[in-house]
Write a protein that holds these residues in place. Structure first.
Motif, short mmCIF file in Angstrom:
data_model
loop_
_atom_site.label_atom_id
_atom_site.label_comp_id
_atom_site.label_asym_id
_atom_site.label_seq_id
_atom_site.Cartn_x
_atom_site.Cartn_y
_atom_site.Cartn_z
N ASN A 20 0.80 -1.23 0.00
CA ASN A 20 0.00 0.00 0.00
C ASN A 20 0.83 1.27 0.00
O ASN A 20 0.34 2.33 0.36
N LYS A 21 2.07 1.21 -0.39
CA LYS A 21 2.90 2.41 -0.51
C LYS A 21 2.91 2.82 -1.97
O LYS A 21 2.89 1.99 -2.86
N LYS A 22 2.97 4.11 -2.20
CA LYS A 22 3.06 4.61 -3.57
C LYS A 22 4.45 4.31 -4.12
O LYS A 22 5.41 4.28 -3.39
N HIS A 23 4.50 4.09 -5.40
CA HIS A 23 5.76 3.76 -6.06
C HIS A 23 6.04 4.76 -7.17
O HIS A 23 5.96 4.42 -8.34
N PRO A 24 6.40 6.01 -6.85
CA PRO A 24 6.70 6.94 -7.92
C PRO A 24 7.93 6.47 -8.71
O PRO A 24 8.91 6.03 -8.13
N PHE A 25 7.80 6.53 -10.01
CA PHE A 25 8.88 6.15 -10.92
C PHE A 25 9.31 4.71 -10.70
O PHE A 25 10.46 4.36 -10.83
N GLY A 26 8.35 3.87 -10.34
CA GLY A 26 8.62 2.47 -10.00
C GLY A 26 9.28 1.68 -11.11
O GLY A 26 9.97 0.70 -10.83
N ILE A 27 9.08 2.08 -12.34
CA ILE A 27 9.71 1.34 -13.44
C ILE A 27 11.22 1.36 -13.31
O ILE A 27 11.90 0.39 -13.64
N TYR A 28 11.75 2.44 -12.76
CA TYR A 28 13.20 2.55 -12.60
C TYR A 28 13.71 1.63 -11.49
O TYR A 28 14.89 1.32 -11.44
N MET A 29 12.81 1.21 -10.60
CA MET A 29 13.18 0.32 -9.51
C MET A 29 12.78 -1.13 -9.79
O MET A 29 12.90 -1.98 -8.94
N GLY A 30 12.26 -1.38 -10.99
CA GLY A 30 11.87 -2.72 -11.36
C GLY A 30 10.55 -3.17 -10.77
O GLY A 30 10.26 -4.36 -10.76
N ASP A 31 9.74 -2.24 -10.29
CA ASP A 31 8.45 -2.61 -9.72
C ASP A 31 7.53 -3.12 -10.82
O ASP A 31 7.47 -2.55 -11.91
N PRO A 32 6.79 -4.19 -10.56
CA PRO A 32 5.84 -4.68 -11.56
C PRO A 32 4.72 -3.66 -11.77
O PRO A 32 4.27 -3.02 -10.82
N TRP A 33 4.27 -3.54 -13.01
CA TRP A 33 3.26 -2.55 -13.34
C TRP A 33 2.36 -3.11 -14.44
O TRP A 33 2.67 -4.11 -15.07
N GLU A 34 1.24 -2.43 -14.61
CA GLU A 34 0.35 -2.74 -15.72
C GLU A 34 -0.26 -1.44 -16.22
O GLU A 34 -0.41 -0.48 -15.45
N PRO A 35 -0.58 -1.38 -17.50
CA PRO A 35 -1.22 -0.17 -18.02
C PRO A 35 -2.65 -0.09 -17.50
O PRO A 35 -3.31 -1.11 -17.31
N ASN A 36 -3.11 1.11 -17.26
CA ASN A 36 -4.50 1.32 -16.86
C ASN A 36 -5.34 1.32 -18.15
O ASN A 36 -5.57 2.36 -18.76
N THR A 37 -5.75 0.14 -18.55
CA THR A 37 -6.43 -0.05 -19.83
C THR A 37 -7.71 0.78 -19.92
O THR A 37 -8.01 1.36 -20.97
N ARG A 38 -8.45 0.86 -18.84
CA ARG A 38 -9.68 1.65 -18.84
C ARG A 38 -9.38 3.11 -19.14
O ARG A 38 -10.05 3.75 -19.96
N LEU A 39 -8.36 3.65 -18.49
CA LEU A 39 -7.98 5.04 -18.72
C LEU A 39 -7.43 5.24 -20.13
O LEU A 39 -7.76 6.23 -20.80
N ILE A 40 -6.62 4.32 -20.59
CA ILE A 40 -6.08 4.41 -21.95
C ILE A 40 -7.20 4.43 -22.98
O ILE A 40 -7.20 5.25 -23.90
N ASN A 41 -8.19 3.56 -22.81
CA ASN A 41 -9.34 3.55 -23.72
C ASN A 41 -10.12 4.86 -23.64
O ASN A 41 -10.60 5.37 -24.65
N GLY A 42 -10.23 5.43 -22.44
CA GLY A 42 -10.89 6.72 -22.29
C GLY A 42 -10.15 7.84 -23.00
O GLY A 42 -10.76 8.71 -23.63
N ILE A 43 -8.82 7.81 -22.94
CA ILE A 43 -8.01 8.80 -23.64
C ILE A 43 -8.20 8.68 -25.14
O ILE A 43 -8.37 9.67 -25.85
N LYS A 44 -8.20 7.45 -25.63
CA LYS A 44 -8.40 7.22 -27.07
C LYS A 44 -9.77 7.72 -27.51
O LYS A 44 -9.88 8.37 -28.57
N ASN A 45 -10.80 7.44 -26.74
CA ASN A 45 -12.15 7.92 -27.07
C ASN A 45 -12.21 9.44 -27.03
O ASN A 45 -12.82 10.07 -27.89
#
Length: 120
Positions: A20-45
């Motif tokens: 439950n801790k925030k992971h700012p810039f987690g990709i640089y620390m190797g934290d697992p992530w996933e795209p927010n597909t719902r938000l991405i689809n909303g941006i595309k729409n």
């Protein structure tokens, strides 16, 4: 014209944290992530339905960090990458849409700030 402002960490990119801790810039620390597909689809729409509106992908991690995620998750969308900072906050209009998990970190914006699960 309504513009769209999208935060990255824990908004566009969801880190799979178990403590439950925030992971700012987690990709640089190797934290697992996933795209927010719902938000991405909303941006595309939004882009399709508002071709003259500005879409900004921004982050406190800076413009290059925002551009990296824009290129990775929204390569076919016309969007601007920006650093999320007080100077950029002045560009947000009151009727714009701001999607950010950390509304308390953004001061001085008159637009309503929505959590990623509140938009679209």
């Amino acid at each position: 014209m309504i513009n769209l402002w999208i935060d990255i960490d824990d908004s566009l990119v969801l880190y799979q944290n178990h403590d439950n801790k925030k992971h700012p810039f987690g990709i640089y620390m190797g934290d697992p992530w996933e795209p927010n597909t719902r938000l991405i689809n909303g941006i595309k729409n939004f882009a399709q339905n508002n071709p003259n509106s500005l879409i900004v992908i921004w982050s406190g991690g800076g413009k290059d960090y925002a551009q990296m995620w824009k290129d990775k998750l929204l390569p076919d969308i016309e969007a601007t990458a920006m650093s999320k900072n007080p100077l950029a906050f002045e560009l947000v209009k009151s009727d714009d849409i701001v999607v950010d998990d950390a509304a308390d970190d953004i001061r001085g914006i008159t637009a309503k700030i929505l959590k990623p699960n509140e938009w679209p």
